[in-house]
Design a protein around this motif. Structure first.
Motif, PDB file in Angstrom:
ATOM      1  N   PRO A  21      -0.064 -19.770   9.730  1.00  0.00           N
ATOM      2  CA  PRO A  21       0.271 -18.627  10.577  1.00  0.00           C
ATOM      3  C   PRO A  21       0.849 -17.445   9.804  1.00  0.00           C
ATOM      4  O   PRO A  21       0.745 -16.306  10.248  1.00  0.00           O
ATOM      5  CB  PRO A  21       1.299 -19.192  11.554  1.00  0.00           C
ATOM      6  CG  PRO A  21       1.903 -20.356  10.829  1.00  0.00           C
ATOM      7  CD  PRO A  21       0.818 -20.916   9.963  1.00  0.00           C
ATOM      8  N   VAL A  22       1.448 -17.694   8.655  1.00  0.00           N
ATOM      9  CA  VAL A  22       2.024 -16.618   7.845  1.00  0.00           C
ATOM     10  C   VAL A  22       1.086 -16.375   6.671  1.00  0.00           C
ATOM     11  O   VAL A  22       0.910 -17.240   5.815  1.00  0.00           O
ATOM     12  CB  VAL A  22       3.435 -16.976   7.344  1.00  0.00           C
ATOM     13  CG1 VAL A  22       3.989 -15.856   6.479  1.00  0.00           C
ATOM     14  CG2 VAL A  22       4.364 -17.264   8.516  1.00  0.00           C
ATOM     15  N   ALA A  90       8.614 -13.644  12.789  1.00  0.00           N
ATOM     16  CA  ALA A  90       9.805 -14.339  13.278  1.00  0.00           C
ATOM     17  C   ALA A  90       9.542 -15.151  14.539  1.00  0.00           C
ATOM     18  O   ALA A  90      10.314 -16.051  14.868  1.00  0.00           O
ATOM     19  CB  ALA A  90      10.934 -13.340  13.531  1.00  0.00           C
ATOM     20  N   ASP A  91       8.446 -14.861  15.249  1.00  0.00           N
ATOM     21  CA  ASP A  91       8.123 -15.628  16.452  1.00  0.00           C
ATOM     22  C   ASP A  91       7.473 -16.974  16.119  1.00  0.00           C
ATOM     23  O   ASP A  91       7.307 -17.815  16.988  1.00  0.00           O
ATOM     24  CB  ASP A  91       7.214 -14.813  17.373  1.00  0.00           C
ATOM     25  CG  ASP A  91       5.944 -14.339  16.670  1.00  0.00           C
ATOM     26  OD1 ASP A  91       5.963 -14.193  15.437  1.00  0.00           O
ATOM     27  OD2 ASP A  91       4.942 -14.097  17.366  1.00  0.00           O
ATOM     28  N   ASP A  92       7.134 -17.183  14.859  1.00  0.00           N
ATOM     29  CA  ASP A  92       6.503 -18.426  14.427  1.00  0.00           C
ATOM     30  C   ASP A  92       7.567 -19.438  13.996  1.00  0.00           C
ATOM     31  O   ASP A  92       8.490 -19.097  13.254  1.00  0.00           O
ATOM     32  CB  ASP A  92       5.543 -18.147  13.267  1.00  0.00           C
ATOM     33  CG  ASP A  92       4.866 -19.402  12.769  1.00  0.00           C
ATOM     34  OD1 ASP A  92       3.978 -19.901  13.493  1.00  0.00           O
ATOM     35  OD2 ASP A  92       5.241 -19.885  11.685  1.00  0.00           O
ATOM     36  N   ALA A  95       7.826 -19.970  10.152  1.00  0.00           N
ATOM     37  CA  ALA A  95       8.501 -18.848   9.489  1.00  0.00           C
ATOM     38  C   ALA A  95      10.010 -18.959   9.675  1.00  0.00           C
ATOM     39  O   ALA A  95      10.778 -18.740   8.729  1.00  0.00           O
ATOM     40  CB  ALA A  95       7.986 -17.521  10.027  1.00  0.00           C
ATOM     41  N   GLN A  96      10.445 -19.317  10.879  1.00  0.00           N
ATOM     42  CA  GLN A  96      11.877 -19.487  11.135  1.00  0.00           C
ATOM     43  C   GLN A  96      12.455 -20.606  10.270  1.00  0.00           C
ATOM     44  O   GLN A  96      13.557 -20.466   9.716  1.00  0.00           O
ATOM     45  CB  GLN A  96      12.111 -19.794  12.615  1.00  0.00           C
ATOM     46  CG  GLN A  96      11.834 -18.631  13.531  1.00  0.00           C
ATOM     47  CD  GLN A  96      11.950 -19.019  15.005  1.00  0.00           C
ATOM     48  OE1 GLN A  96      12.379 -20.107  15.341  1.00  0.00           O
ATOM     49  NE2 GLN A  96      11.554 -18.105  15.874  1.00  0.00           N
ATOM     50  N   ALA A  97      11.704 -21.685  10.118  1.00  0.00           N
ATOM     51  CA  ALA A  97      12.181 -22.810   9.310  1.00  0.00           C
ATOM     52  C   ALA A  97      12.291 -22.388   7.842  1.00  0.00           C
ATOM     53  O   ALA A  97      13.257 -22.756   7.156  1.00  0.00           O
ATOM     54  CB  ALA A  97      11.233 -23.998   9.445  1.00  0.00           C
TER      55      ALA A  97
END
Length: 104
Positions: A21-22, A90-92, A95-97
């Motif tokens: 996703p990123v 940031a909605d993924d 990515a947050q992890a």
């Protein structure tokens, strides 16, 4: 920014799935490359690749852009550049992890 943060950031960039996703842009990937080389080697110590080596020239140019930057500043900038990319996603959850992992 500690050396551990830099090492974590490098591990994240190197471990990003190609179809995940990123997806850093090509320009962002070159920025990471240039900062990584500056952080680990210092200023450019090789001649620019030949005319037909397009990838090599792009990488060399990215590294050359960071010339004169201290290795500590390059490490800090690498982490900040990665966090900027991750904050754009940031909605993924992944990515947050990664953000938590790098800033821990």
């Amino acid at each position: 920014m500690s050396a551990a943060n830099f090492e974590k950031a490098v591990a994240v960039v190197q471990g990003m799935p190609k179809d995940g996703p990123v997806q850093p842009t090509q320009a962002e990937q070159l920025k990471f490359y240039g900062l990584y080389k500056q952080a680990n080697v210092g200023d450019v110590n090789t001649s620019r690749p030949g005319m037909m080596d397009f990838t090599g020239k792009a990488k060399w140019d990215a590294w050359k852009k960071e010339e004169g930057k201290s290795q500590e500043d390059a490490k800090k900038d690498y982490v900040e550049a990665l966090l900027a990319v991750l904050n754009n996603h940031a909605d993924d959850e992944q990515a947050q992890a990664w953000i938590k992992e790098i800033t821990a």
